[in-house]
Design an enzyme around this catalytic site. Structure first.
Site, PDB file in Angstrom:
ATOM      1  N   GLU A 172       0.727  -1.144   0.038  1.00 35.09           N
ATOM      2  CA  GLU A 172       0.115   0.019  -0.095  1.00 35.09           C
ATOM      3  C   GLU A 172       0.810   1.224   0.042  1.00 35.09           C
ATOM      4  O   GLU A 172       0.690   2.175   1.048  1.00 35.09           O
ATOM      5  CB  GLU A 172      -0.933   0.166   1.135  1.00 35.09           C
ATOM      6  CG  GLU A 172      -2.129  -1.084   0.972  1.00 35.09           C
ATOM      7  CD  GLU A 172      -3.020  -1.176   2.133  1.00 35.09           C
ATOM      8  OE1 GLU A 172      -2.821  -0.449   3.161  1.00 35.09           O
ATOM      9  OE2 GLU A 172      -3.800  -1.670   2.189  1.00 35.09           O
ATOM     10  N   GLU A 364      -5.494  -8.548  -1.003  1.00 34.46           N
ATOM     11  CA  GLU A 364      -5.991  -8.473   0.280  1.00 34.46           C
ATOM     12  C   GLU A 364      -7.364  -8.167   0.075  1.00 34.46           C
ATOM     13  O   GLU A 364      -8.034  -7.261  -0.798  1.00 34.46           O
ATOM     14  CB  GLU A 364      -5.496  -7.386   1.120  1.00 34.46           C
ATOM     15  CG  GLU A 364      -4.364  -7.582   1.652  1.00 34.46           C
ATOM     16  CD  GLU A 364      -3.835  -6.343   2.538  1.00 34.46           C
ATOM     17  OE1 GLU A 364      -4.637  -5.699   3.394  1.00 34.46           O
ATOM     18  OE2 GLU A 364      -2.431  -6.083   2.661  1.00 34.46           O
TER      19      GLU A 364
HETATM   20  C1  BG6 Z   1      -4.377  -3.292   4.725  1.00 33.74           C
HETATM   21  C2  BG6 Z   1      -3.089  -3.660   5.280  1.00 33.74           C
HETATM   22  O1  BG6 Z   1      -4.470  -1.872   4.733  1.00 33.74           O
HETATM   23  O2  BG6 Z   1      -5.418  -3.564   5.309  1.00 33.74           O
HETATM   24  C3  BG6 Z   1      -2.995  -4.736   6.519  1.00 33.74           C
HETATM   25  O3  BG6 Z   1      -2.119  -3.988   4.307  1.00 33.74           O
HETATM   26  C4  BG6 Z   1      -4.243  -4.709   7.141  1.00 33.74           C
HETATM   27  O4  BG6 Z   1      -1.658  -4.703   7.051  1.00 33.74           O
HETATM   28  C5  BG6 Z   1      -5.450  -4.693   6.426  1.00 33.74           C
HETATM   29  O5  BG6 Z   1      -4.354  -5.461   8.277  1.00 33.74           O
HETATM   30  C6  BG6 Z   1      -6.718  -4.722   7.331  1.00 33.74           C
HETATM   31  O6  BG6 Z   1      -6.643  -3.489   8.080  1.00 33.74           O
HETATM   32  P1  BG6 Z   1      -6.936  -3.785   9.619  1.00 33.74           P
HETATM   33  O7  BG6 Z   1      -6.693  -2.337  10.234  1.00 33.74           O
HETATM   34  O8  BG6 Z   1      -8.425  -4.145   9.734  1.00 33.74           O
HETATM   35  O9  BG6 Z   1      -5.978  -4.510  10.250  1.00 33.74           O
END
Ligand code: BG6
Length: 471
Positions: A172, A364
């Protein structure tokens, strides 16, 4: 008629070292910026290692990785995305010689994946810059970082040659605009940073990324290197032309990175913007040539969409993944207020593909929720139908994008095993197919349990998506 996902589609899951490994000071590992973030991005970084930083122990993947990868294999993963903690390889980040114990650990992890024919997909930098680099150089504000980063990249490319094919340079990378400390290891508080500072840091990261692509190809022509961005879908809140122009401007904050990564040069709109904002990026003569080393594929995270309005003061604001926007009245939201929008995933896949016509990878996606471990006939389990519904709907949209003609390489579900959240540093926000017995107060046995979604995802992979249910 329902058709299956392509045969070579890479199904899998994703994690990041700092959110799962724990063992923060074991086998020669140095400290990372995360060790000073006990509250995630909710508070500015502290100066000492706090007692209650859940990431220091994580889910102790460092000592459980064999068990965890066996569970991934049981689900049928074809790919597993994880990150290398830079500070395990170079504890301070600027040393000449790597830490052998760190290299060995990831070699064992990679070998364990290969044992099950799981392709490793490695993120070189996932929000875990060595702390020493933040303290000494103010992270990516310094051009010196290019040298340290490429030395690190070269070290791991050489060591894992022939065993790893897929790499991502920065997780990101566009989060730099929102959280410069987490995104780019910049210790100076955000409010003291000018646009000039941020664009200069971005330039250093982009040059480093392009040099890394070149290195990866030289070391092993089989290597494929992707960039990785926070995938943001911005909708105009109304059809008023002012809102459309506001979306155009907002989109460019993200396109700035993908355009340079995928096209190899600064896009036309930066010229006028830099003049207007009085931004002068310091470049070396060779930088423009280096940037031409474009990425082999574009990867991104996708959790939500948001609305944009020229005057957003009149609308209710929503919460979101590292960014906020105006609420969309047509969408529901997660327990953390992130608005759920499966169609946005089809939209963003088409948007990137239209722009670059290069392979895309969703690295993701998932639902952070409060799970409850309950006794069932099959033993202890989490009945996470809400997660199944979320992923079912998103995967259907991925399939639609593939049918639209978009080249999608694969999908790695975020936090395929429960881990510590990045934004809030808590355990109770769970994404996994595998439940880990650890609580927000740090208690728990660390025992792993298969959730209902575990069996469901296994079936998705086995049926190449044919078990997905259309509404
Ligand atoms: C993304 C990141 O922004 O979102 C991850 O690359 C992160 O590291 C994921 O865990 C989900 O966000 P969060 O804050 O719910 O863990």
């Amino acid at each position: 008629m329902k058709t299956a996902f392509p045969k070579n589609f890479l199904w899998g899951g994703a994690t990041a070292a700092n959110q799962c490994e724990g063992a923060y000071n074991v086998d020669g590992k140095g400290l990372s910026i995360q060790d000073f973030m006990p509250d995630g991005v909710m508070k500015p970084p502290g100066k000492t290692i706090e007692e209650r930083n859940l990431k220091l122990e994580g889910i102790d993947y460092y000592h459980h990785y064999k068990e965890d990868i066996a569970l991934f294999a049981e689900m049928g993963f074809k790919v597993y995305r994880f990150s290398i903690a830079w500070s395990r390889i170079f504890p301070n980040g600027d040393e000449e010689k790597p830490n052998e114990a760190g290299l060995k650990f990831y070699e064992d992890v990679i070998d364990e994946c290969r044992k099950y024919r799981i392709e490793p997909l490695i993120t070189l930098s996932h929000y875990e810059t060595p702390y020493h680099l933040a303290k000494t150089y103010d992270g990516w504000r310094s051009r010196k970082m290019i040298e340290f980063y490429t030395h690190y990249a070269k070290t791991v490319f050489t060591r894992y040659k022939g065993k790893v094919k897929y790499w991502l340079t920065f997780n990101e990378i566009n989060s730099l605009w929102h959280f410069p400390y987490m995104g780019a290891g910049i210790l100076t508080p955000k409010e003291k940073l000018s646009k000039q500072d941020l664009y200069q840091a971005a330039h250093h990261e982009l040059v480093a990324s392009a040099m890394t692509v070149k290195l990866a190809h030289e070391i092993d022509p089989e290597n494929m290197v992707g960039c990785m961005v926070l995938g943001l879908v911005n909708y105009p809140r109304t059809c008023h032309p002012d809102d459309i122009i506001a979306v155009m401007k907002e989109n460019r904050k993200g396109f700035f990175f993908t355009d340079i990564h995928m096209r190899g040069y600064y896009p036309f709109y930066t010229k006028q913007m830099f003049e207007k904002e009085n931004i002068h990026i310091q470049m070396e003569d060779e930088d423009m040539e280096i940037l031409k080393n474009t990425c082999d594929f574009l990867s991104f995270s996708y959790y939500m969409s948001k609305c944009i309005a020229k005057d957003d003061s009149q609308y209710e604001k929503g919460k979101g993944n590292l960014t906020t926007g105006v609420k969309n009245p047509y969408l529901k939201e997660s327990e953390w207020g992130w608005q759920i929008d499966p169609q946005g995933l089809r939209y963003i896949l088409n948007m990137y593909y239209e722009r670059y016509e290069k392979p895309l990878f969703i690295v993701e996606n998932g639902l952070g929720a409060m799970d409850e471990l309950v006794q069932t006939d099959q033993g202890m389990c989490v009945e996470d139908d809400y997660r199944i519904a979320y992923m079912n709907d998103h995967l259907l949209e991925v399939k639609k994008a593939i049918d639209d003609g978009v080249d999608v390489m694969g999908y790695t579900a975020w936090g395929c095993i429960d881990l510590i959240s990045a934004s809030t540093a808590e355990m109770k926000k769970r994404y996994g197919f595998i439940y880990v017995d650890r609580n927000n107060d740090g208690s728990g046995t660390l025992k792993r349990y298969r959730k209902k979604s575990f069996y469901w995802y296994k079936e998705v992979i086995a049926s190449q998506g044919l078990n997905l249910i259309e509404k």
